[in-house]
Write a protein that holds these residues in place. Structure first.
Motif, PDB file in Angstrom:
ATOM      1  N   ARG A  46       3.260   9.761  -6.842  1.00  7.52           N
ATOM      2  CA  ARG A  46       4.166  10.897  -6.934  1.00  7.52           C
ATOM      3  C   ARG A  46       5.448  10.576  -7.680  1.00  7.52           C
ATOM      4  NH1 ARG A  46       2.278  15.132  -3.566  1.00  7.52           N
ATOM      5  NH2 ARG A  46       0.054  14.930  -3.911  1.00  7.52           N
ATOM      6  N   MET A  47       5.560   9.382  -8.191  1.00  9.09           N
ATOM      7  CA  MET A  47       6.747   8.980  -8.940  1.00  9.09           C
ATOM      8  C   MET A  47       6.449   8.926 -10.440  1.00  9.09           C
ATOM      9  SD  MET A  47       9.223   8.159  -6.614  1.00  9.09           S
ATOM     10  CE  MET A  47      10.288   7.093  -7.524  1.00  9.09           C
ATOM     11  N   ASN A  48       5.469   9.678 -10.892  1.00 11.07           N
ATOM     12  CA  ASN A  48       5.051   9.747 -12.300  1.00 11.07           C
ATOM     13  C   ASN A  48       4.458   8.464 -12.847  1.00 11.07           C
ATOM     14  OD1 ASN A  48       5.666  12.447 -12.790  1.00 11.07           O
ATOM     15  ND2 ASN A  48       7.803  11.963 -13.180  1.00 11.07           N
ATOM     16  N   ILE A  49       4.214   7.494 -12.018  1.00 14.71           N
ATOM     17  CA  ILE A  49       3.627   6.253 -12.497  1.00 14.71           C
ATOM     18  C   ILE A  49       2.121   6.431 -12.689  1.00 14.71           C
ATOM     19  CG2 ILE A  49       3.172   3.843 -11.929  1.00 14.71           C
ATOM     20  CD1 ILE A  49       5.916   3.901 -10.447  1.00 14.71           C
ATOM     21  N   TYR A  50       1.479   7.087 -11.728  1.00 19.01           N
ATOM     22  CA  TYR A  50       0.038   7.299 -11.794  1.00 19.01           C
ATOM     23  C   TYR A  50      -0.276   8.782 -11.921  1.00 19.01           C
ATOM     24  CZ  TYR A  50      -0.434   2.536  -9.994  1.00 19.01           C
ATOM     25  OH  TYR A  50      -0.368   1.195  -9.805  1.00 19.01           O
ATOM     26  N   LYS A  51       0.355   9.465 -12.830  1.00 12.78           N
ATOM     27  CA  LYS A  51       0.123  10.890 -13.004  1.00 12.78           C
ATOM     28  C   LYS A  51      -1.143  11.102 -13.831  1.00 12.78           C
ATOM     29  CE  LYS A  51       2.876  14.947 -13.992  1.00 12.78           C
ATOM     30  NZ  LYS A  51       4.156  15.438 -14.489  1.00 12.78           N
ATOM     31  N   ASN A  52      -1.897  12.156 -13.515  1.00 11.05           N
ATOM     32  CA  ASN A  52      -3.085  12.493 -14.289  1.00 11.05           C
ATOM     33  C   ASN A  52      -2.614  13.009 -15.642  1.00 11.05           C
ATOM     34  OD1 ASN A  52      -5.327  13.665 -15.479  1.00 11.05           O
ATOM     35  ND2 ASN A  52      -6.179  14.319 -13.521  1.00 11.05           N
ATOM     36  N   ARG A  53      -2.614  12.163 -16.611  1.00 13.29           N
ATOM     37  CA  ARG A  53      -2.047  12.487 -17.921  1.00 13.29           C
ATOM     38  C   ARG A  53      -2.852  13.547 -18.670  1.00 13.29           C
ATOM     39  NH1 ARG A  53       2.288   9.693 -17.249  1.00 13.29           N
ATOM     40  NH2 ARG A  53       2.196   7.486 -16.862  1.00 13.29           N
ATOM     41  N   GLU A  54      -4.149  13.592 -18.442  1.00 14.66           N
ATOM     42  CA  GLU A  54      -4.974  14.586 -19.125  1.00 14.66           C
ATOM     43  C   GLU A  54      -4.620  16.000 -18.692  1.00 14.66           C
ATOM     44  OE1 GLU A  54      -9.087  13.629 -18.612  1.00 14.66           O
ATOM     45  OE2 GLU A  54      -8.801  11.586 -19.304  1.00 14.66           O
ATOM     46  N   LEU A  55      -4.439  16.189 -17.402  1.00 13.48           N
ATOM     47  CA  LEU A  55      -4.137  17.518 -16.871  1.00 13.48           C
ATOM     48  C   LEU A  55      -2.639  17.745 -16.704  1.00 13.48           C
ATOM     49  CD1 LEU A  55      -6.929  17.743 -14.149  1.00 13.48           C
ATOM     50  CD2 LEU A  55      -6.936  18.731 -16.443  1.00 13.48           C
ATOM     51  N   ARG A  56      -1.855  16.692 -16.887  1.00 10.48           N
ATOM     52  CA  ARG A  56      -0.397  16.744 -16.706  1.00 10.48           C
ATOM     53  C   ARG A  56      -0.014  17.267 -15.323  1.00 10.48           C
ATOM     54  NH1 ARG A  56      -0.586  17.591 -22.389  1.00 10.48           N
ATOM     55  NH2 ARG A  56       0.881  16.224 -23.437  1.00 10.48           N
TER      56      ARG A  56
ATOM     57  N   PHE B  74       0.833  -1.202   0.000  1.00  7.92           N
ATOM     58  CA  PHE B  74       0.000   0.000   0.000  1.00  7.92           C
ATOM     59  C   PHE B  74       0.870   1.255   0.000  1.00  7.92           C
ATOM     60  CE2 PHE B  74      -2.672   3.222   2.178  1.00  7.92           C
ATOM     61  CZ  PHE B  74      -3.679   3.294   1.235  1.00  7.92           C
ATOM     62  N   ILE B  75       1.926   1.259   0.791  1.00  8.36           N
ATOM     63  CA  ILE B  75       2.841   2.406   0.817  1.00  8.36           C
ATOM     64  C   ILE B  75       3.444   2.629  -0.565  1.00  8.36           C
ATOM     65  CG2 ILE B  75       5.037   3.278   1.743  1.00  8.36           C
ATOM     66  CD1 ILE B  75       4.334   1.736   4.367  1.00  8.36           C
ATOM     67  N   LYS B  76       3.910   1.554  -1.206  1.00  9.05           N
ATOM     68  CA  LYS B  76       4.495   1.664  -2.541  1.00  9.05           C
ATOM     69  C   LYS B  76       3.482   2.201  -3.548  1.00  9.05           C
ATOM     70  CE  LYS B  76       7.864  -2.021  -1.968  1.00  9.05           C
ATOM     71  NZ  LYS B  76       8.249  -3.384  -2.361  1.00  9.05           N
ATOM     72  N   LYS B  77       2.244   1.752  -3.439  1.00  7.73           N
ATOM     73  CA  LYS B  77       1.210   2.204  -4.365  1.00  7.73           C
ATOM     74  C   LYS B  77       0.934   3.694  -4.198  1.00  7.73           C
ATOM     75  CE  LYS B  77      -2.553  -0.088  -6.136  1.00  7.73           C
ATOM     76  NZ  LYS B  77      -3.775  -0.867  -6.030  1.00  7.73           N
ATOM     77  N   ILE B  78       0.853   4.172  -2.954  1.00  7.69           N
ATOM     78  CA  ILE B  78       0.607   5.589  -2.706  1.00  7.69           C
ATOM     79  C   ILE B  78       1.807   6.422  -3.179  1.00  7.69           C
ATOM     80  CG2 ILE B  78       0.208   7.335  -0.925  1.00  7.69           C
ATOM     81  CD1 ILE B  78      -2.234   5.504  -1.553  1.00  7.69           C
TER      82      ILE B  78
ATOM     83  N   SER C  74      -4.267  14.929  -6.288  1.00  5.91           N
ATOM     84  CA  SER C  74      -4.302  15.486  -4.934  1.00  5.91           C
ATOM     85  C   SER C  74      -4.482  14.351  -3.928  1.00  5.91           C
ATOM     86  CB  SER C  74      -5.461  16.475  -4.798  1.00  5.91           C
ATOM     87  OG  SER C  74      -6.701  15.782  -4.844  1.00  5.91           O
ATOM     88  N   TYR C  75      -4.305  14.666  -2.663  1.00  4.73           N
ATOM     89  CA  TYR C  75      -4.525  13.667  -1.608  1.00  4.73           C
ATOM     90  C   TYR C  75      -5.935  13.101  -1.715  1.00  4.73           C
ATOM     91  CZ  TYR C  75      -0.438  15.688   0.829  1.00  4.73           C
ATOM     92  OH  TYR C  75       0.801  16.136   1.179  1.00  4.73           O
ATOM     93  N   ASP C  76      -6.917  13.977  -1.911  1.00  9.06           N
ATOM     94  CA  ASP C  76      -8.309  13.537  -1.995  1.00  9.06           C
ATOM     95  C   ASP C  76      -8.545  12.633  -3.210  1.00  9.06           C
ATOM     96  OD1 ASP C  76      -9.185  14.857   0.325  1.00  9.06           O
ATOM     97  OD2 ASP C  76      -9.500  16.717  -0.789  1.00  9.06           O
ATOM     98  N   GLU C  77      -7.944  12.971  -4.335  1.00  4.80           N
ATOM     99  CA  GLU C  77      -8.096  12.154  -5.544  1.00  4.80           C
ATOM    100  C   GLU C  77      -7.458  10.782  -5.371  1.00  4.80           C
ATOM    101  OE1 GLU C  77      -8.240  15.475  -9.093  1.00  4.80           O
ATOM    102  OE2 GLU C  77      -6.292  15.012  -8.171  1.00  4.80           O
ATOM    103  N   ILE C  78      -6.285  10.749  -4.765  1.00  2.00           N
ATOM    104  CA  ILE C  78      -5.621   9.467  -4.512  1.00  2.00           C
ATOM    105  C   ILE C  78      -6.455   8.634  -3.557  1.00  2.00           C
ATOM    106  CG2 ILE C  78      -3.590   8.340  -3.497  1.00  2.00           C
ATOM    107  CD1 ILE C  78      -1.972  10.836  -4.428  1.00  2.00           C
ATOM    108  N   ALA C  79      -6.944   9.260  -2.492  1.00  2.00           N
ATOM    109  CA  ALA C  79      -7.759   8.545  -1.500  1.00  2.00           C
ATOM    110  C   ALA C  79      -8.998   7.945  -2.152  1.00  2.00           C
ATOM    111  CB  ALA C  79      -8.145   9.484  -0.371  1.00  2.00           C
ATOM    112  N   LYS C  80      -9.628   8.695  -3.025  1.00  2.00           N
ATOM    113  CA  LYS C  80     -10.825   8.192  -3.704  1.00  2.00           C
ATOM    114  C   LYS C  80     -10.475   7.001  -4.595  1.00  2.00           C
ATOM    115  CE  LYS C  80     -14.705   9.681  -6.520  1.00  2.00           C
ATOM    116  NZ  LYS C  80     -15.338  10.782  -7.241  1.00  2.00           N
ATOM    117  N   LYS C  81      -9.377   7.101  -5.334  1.00  2.90           N
ATOM    118  CA  LYS C  81      -8.963   6.016  -6.218  1.00  2.90           C
ATOM    119  C   LYS C  81      -8.583   4.749  -5.438  1.00  2.90           C
ATOM    120  CE  LYS C  81      -7.302   8.563 -10.208  1.00  2.90           C
ATOM    121  NZ  LYS C  81      -8.072   7.808 -11.174  1.00  2.90           N
TER     122      LYS C  81
END
Length: 67
Positions: free
Chosen positions: A25-35, A17-21, A39-46
């Motif tokens: 921030r390591m560009n693996i799960y970056k919001n590509r549409e908005l580049r 879970f730590i690695k996933k979170i 946010s914390y809230d968006e990550i928490a929701k996902k």
């Protein structure tokens, strides 16, 4: 050998879970549409968790992704 949770004082979370979170921030799960980073809230929701947990993990592990 210690775990990530032990290294960063986050023993209430699994290493996976730590690695996933951190991956957000390591560009693996970056919001590509908005580049931009999620946010914390968006990550928490996902990840179906609390935004405070996300903040705690990213704050404690900042040295890993702040390169």
């Amino acid at each position: 050998m210690t775990t990530l949770g032990e290294d960063f004082g986050l023993t209430e979370y699994s290493d996976e879970f730590i690695k996933k979170i951190v991956a957000y921030r390591m560009n693996i799960y970056k919001n590509r549409e908005l580049r931009e980073y999620y946010s914390y809230d968006e990550i928490a929701k996902k990840e179906n968790c609390n935004a405070e947990d996300v903040r705690k993990i990213l704050t404690a592990t900042g040295i890993m992704w702040n390169h």
